[in-house]
Scaffold this motif. Sequence first.
Motif, PDB file in Angstrom:
ATOM      1  N   HIS A   1       2.776   5.939  -4.088  1.00 51.66           N
ATOM      2  CA  HIS A   1       2.547   5.810  -5.530  1.00 51.66           C
ATOM      3  C   HIS A   1       3.815   5.452  -6.304  1.00 51.66           C
ATOM      4  CE1 HIS A   1       3.730  10.047  -4.836  1.00 51.66           C
ATOM      5  NE2 HIS A   1       4.402   9.890  -5.970  1.00 51.66           N
ATOM      6  N   ASP A   2       4.944   5.326  -5.610  1.00 50.26           N
ATOM      7  CA  ASP A   2       6.207   4.976  -6.277  1.00 50.26           C
ATOM      8  C   ASP A   2       6.267   3.461  -6.464  1.00 50.26           C
ATOM      9  OD1 ASP A   2       8.745   4.693  -7.250  1.00 50.26           O
ATOM     10  OD2 ASP A   2       9.777   5.571  -5.516  1.00 50.26           O
ATOM     11  N   ALA A   3       5.485   2.959  -7.408  1.00 51.29           N
ATOM     12  CA  ALA A   3       5.368   1.516  -7.602  1.00 51.29           C
ATOM     13  C   ALA A   3       6.706   0.889  -7.988  1.00 51.29           C
ATOM     14  CB  ALA A   3       4.321   1.215  -8.669  1.00 51.29           C
TER      15      ALA A   3
ATOM     16  N   ASP B 171      12.987  -4.455   3.407  1.00 51.17           N
ATOM     17  CA  ASP B 171      13.912  -3.384   3.064  1.00 51.17           C
ATOM     18  C   ASP B 171      13.495  -2.079   3.756  1.00 51.17           C
ATOM     19  OD1 ASP B 171      15.267  -1.222   1.672  1.00 51.17           O
ATOM     20  OD2 ASP B 171      15.776  -2.686   0.139  1.00 51.17           O
ATOM     21  N   PRO B 172      14.367  -1.467   4.574  1.00 54.05           N
ATOM     22  CA  PRO B 172      13.993  -0.247   5.302  1.00 54.05           C
ATOM     23  C   PRO B 172      13.706   0.939   4.393  1.00 54.05           C
ATOM     24  CG  PRO B 172      16.341  -0.720   5.547  1.00 54.05           C
ATOM     25  CD  PRO B 172      15.725  -1.925   4.908  1.00 54.05           C
ATOM     26  N   LYS B 173      14.142   0.883   3.141  1.00 54.56           N
ATOM     27  CA  LYS B 173      13.892   1.994   2.231  1.00 54.56           C
ATOM     28  C   LYS B 173      12.398   2.167   1.952  1.00 54.56           C
ATOM     29  CE  LYS B 173      15.545   4.104  -2.029  1.00 54.56           C
ATOM     30  NZ  LYS B 173      16.401   3.941  -3.240  1.00 54.56           N
ATOM     31  N   LEU B 174      11.618   1.094   2.151  1.00 57.06           N
ATOM     32  CA  LEU B 174      10.171   1.186   1.934  1.00 57.06           C
ATOM     33  C   LEU B 174       9.547   2.295   2.764  1.00 57.06           C
ATOM     34  CD1 LEU B 174       9.281  -2.582   1.760  1.00 57.06           C
ATOM     35  CD2 LEU B 174       8.649  -0.889   0.018  1.00 57.06           C
TER      36      LEU B 174
ATOM     37  N   ALA C  50      12.277  -2.519  -3.802  1.00 57.98           N
ATOM     38  CA  ALA C  50      12.570  -2.722  -2.377  1.00 57.98           C
ATOM     39  C   ALA C  50      12.010  -4.053  -1.880  1.00 57.98           C
ATOM     40  CB  ALA C  50      12.003  -1.560  -1.564  1.00 57.98           C
ATOM     41  N   TYR C  51      10.811  -4.406  -2.339  1.00 57.79           N
ATOM     42  CA  TYR C  51      10.256  -5.706  -1.961  1.00 57.79           C
ATOM     43  C   TYR C  51      11.152  -6.834  -2.462  1.00 57.79           C
ATOM     44  CZ  TYR C  51       5.783  -3.652  -0.513  1.00 57.79           C
ATOM     45  OH  TYR C  51       4.808  -2.934   0.134  1.00 57.79           O
ATOM     46  N   ARG C  52      11.641  -6.723  -3.695  1.00 58.20           N
ATOM     47  CA  ARG C  52      12.477  -7.785  -4.258  1.00 58.20           C
ATOM     48  C   ARG C  52      13.797  -7.922  -3.509  1.00 58.20           C
ATOM     49  NH1 ARG C  52      10.598  -5.606  -9.220  1.00 58.20           N
ATOM     50  NH2 ARG C  52      12.573  -4.481  -9.487  1.00 58.20           N
TER      51      ARG C  52
ATOM     52  N   GLN D  14      -2.035  -8.448  -5.381  1.00 57.12           N
ATOM     53  CA  GLN D  14      -0.610  -8.301  -5.063  1.00 57.12           C
ATOM     54  C   GLN D  14      -0.255  -6.884  -4.638  1.00 57.12           C
ATOM     55  OE1 GLN D  14       1.873  -8.888  -8.562  1.00 57.12           O
ATOM     56  NE2 GLN D  14       0.145  -8.477  -9.893  1.00 57.12           N
ATOM     57  N   TRP D  15      -1.048  -5.889  -5.061  1.00 55.74           N
ATOM     58  CA  TRP D  15      -0.756  -4.506  -4.681  1.00 55.74           C
ATOM     59  C   TRP D  15      -1.195  -4.221  -3.251  1.00 55.74           C
ATOM     60  CZ3 TRP D  15       2.470  -3.254  -8.199  1.00 55.74           C
ATOM     61  CH2 TRP D  15       2.291  -3.694  -9.511  1.00 55.74           C
ATOM     62  N   GLU D  16      -2.108  -5.014  -2.732  1.00 49.74           N
ATOM     63  CA  GLU D  16      -2.583  -4.822  -1.362  1.00 49.74           C
ATOM     64  C   GLU D  16      -1.790  -5.653  -0.351  1.00 49.74           C
ATOM     65  OE1 GLU D  16      -7.021  -4.078  -3.226  1.00 49.74           O
ATOM     66  OE2 GLU D  16      -6.443  -6.044  -2.465  1.00 49.74           O
ATOM     67  N   LEU D  17      -1.101  -6.673  -0.842  1.00 55.59           N
ATOM     68  CA  LEU D  17      -0.320  -7.522   0.058  1.00 55.59           C
ATOM     69  C   LEU D  17       0.894  -6.790   0.625  1.00 55.59           C
ATOM     70  CD1 LEU D  17      -0.413 -10.896  -1.889  1.00 55.59           C
ATOM     71  CD2 LEU D  17      -1.606 -10.347   0.238  1.00 55.59           C
ATOM     72  N   GLY D  18       1.466  -5.873  -0.161  1.00 56.00           N
ATOM     73  CA  GLY D  18       2.633  -5.127   0.308  1.00 56.00           C
ATOM     74  C   GLY D  18       2.353  -4.353   1.584  1.00 56.00           C
ATOM     75  N   PRO D  19       1.332  -3.470   1.591  1.00 53.99           N
ATOM     76  CA  PRO D  19       1.011  -2.761   2.830  1.00 53.99           C
ATOM     77  C   PRO D  19       0.651  -3.697   3.985  1.00 53.99           C
ATOM     78  CG  PRO D  19      -0.037  -1.698   0.959  1.00 53.99           C
ATOM     79  CD  PRO D  19       0.549  -2.981   0.447  1.00 53.99           C
ATOM     80  N   LEU D  20       0.029  -4.836   3.668  1.00 55.83           N
ATOM     81  CA  LEU D  20      -0.303  -5.797   4.723  1.00 55.83           C
ATOM     82  C   LEU D  20       0.977  -6.349   5.352  1.00 55.83           C
ATOM     83  CD1 LEU D  20      -3.207  -6.722   5.526  1.00 55.83           C
ATOM     84  CD2 LEU D  20      -2.727  -8.850   4.328  1.00 55.83           C
TER      85      LEU D  20
END
Length: 331
Positions: free
Chosen positions: A268-270, A259-262, A276-278, A237-243
Amino acid sequence: MKRVILTSSSGVGLTYAGRADMVVPLIFRFVWGPLPTSHHLEDYLTGGYYRGDPEVRWSDLVGRLPQTGLAHKETGLVWFCETYGVEFIELWFDPEPNSQLQLIWILDYLRSHPSITHCLRLRRVNFDLREADGPQLRDRTVRESEIAECDFEIANMAWEAYRAPTPELCFGLLTRDLPRLPFLKPALEALLAELPSPITGLGATEARLIELIARGHNRTKELFQPGGLLETRVFDQWELGPLLEGLASGPMPAVAGLDPKLATLAPHDARGRNAAYRRSRLSLTEFGKAVLEGREDFRRHNPIRRWWGGTLLTNERLWRWDRERRLLIAP
């Protein structure tokens, strides 16, 4: 001390299953980002700490042991097994691709330590260790075999192939008969499927992501959660975000609503990134719909700079995988 288990992070539950005196989960993720250097991997297993060195060692993931206390701390794994009379070192690695990469790495490493190779036993774990509960891990019958010299040779060949600067050697392994490491070839093929398609320019997980978004699954929680809709075998799940961010950025994004804030948050700001993903509500752009239908190639319009093992994928050096024909396509 009689029995030690080496496993992937998926096998952490074995710590509480009572099947060994010590369980050592190996933490490396080899499916995302640049591979650790040989020196880094060596330091991880040989122990010892240096001023200013924040890295985790194998022993940091093992608590106090009934028989030896904290004697394993800041020591080498092989030295500990030799010194404390370990009789069996069992390798528990399930079919998940990253676990199979860890298996060939640790076999390649242990091959050069003949003082303990006679202790090694391979467990044929044909189920998902992460999803198994305590009773399953404790009581399930798992076939065991000794490690032969040919197993070390295959592990060395496969590990060197994955670390090579092109995927060609890994592709070549698909034609080999590897009966003693039965989950290795399916893992390599799953990894090759993450190379961009010659039609859409998407890897298997990227393609699955936009398929699900097209069906109305617009929340990252349901897409990313383990065992969820995505059913990815390769990335966590941590690698899916950048993908996903790669699909939603660039000159011609395929996905809207992230979310544009990403874009402003540090990697490292998990906590901030998860929030932002939510908040995101995903949808396909018109270009994304064309990619999904095979009318557009995502990589012809968007940059890529991503590691696949030892291969750096760029638009100029873009290896592709034809899933239908099971064919590797050179740049």
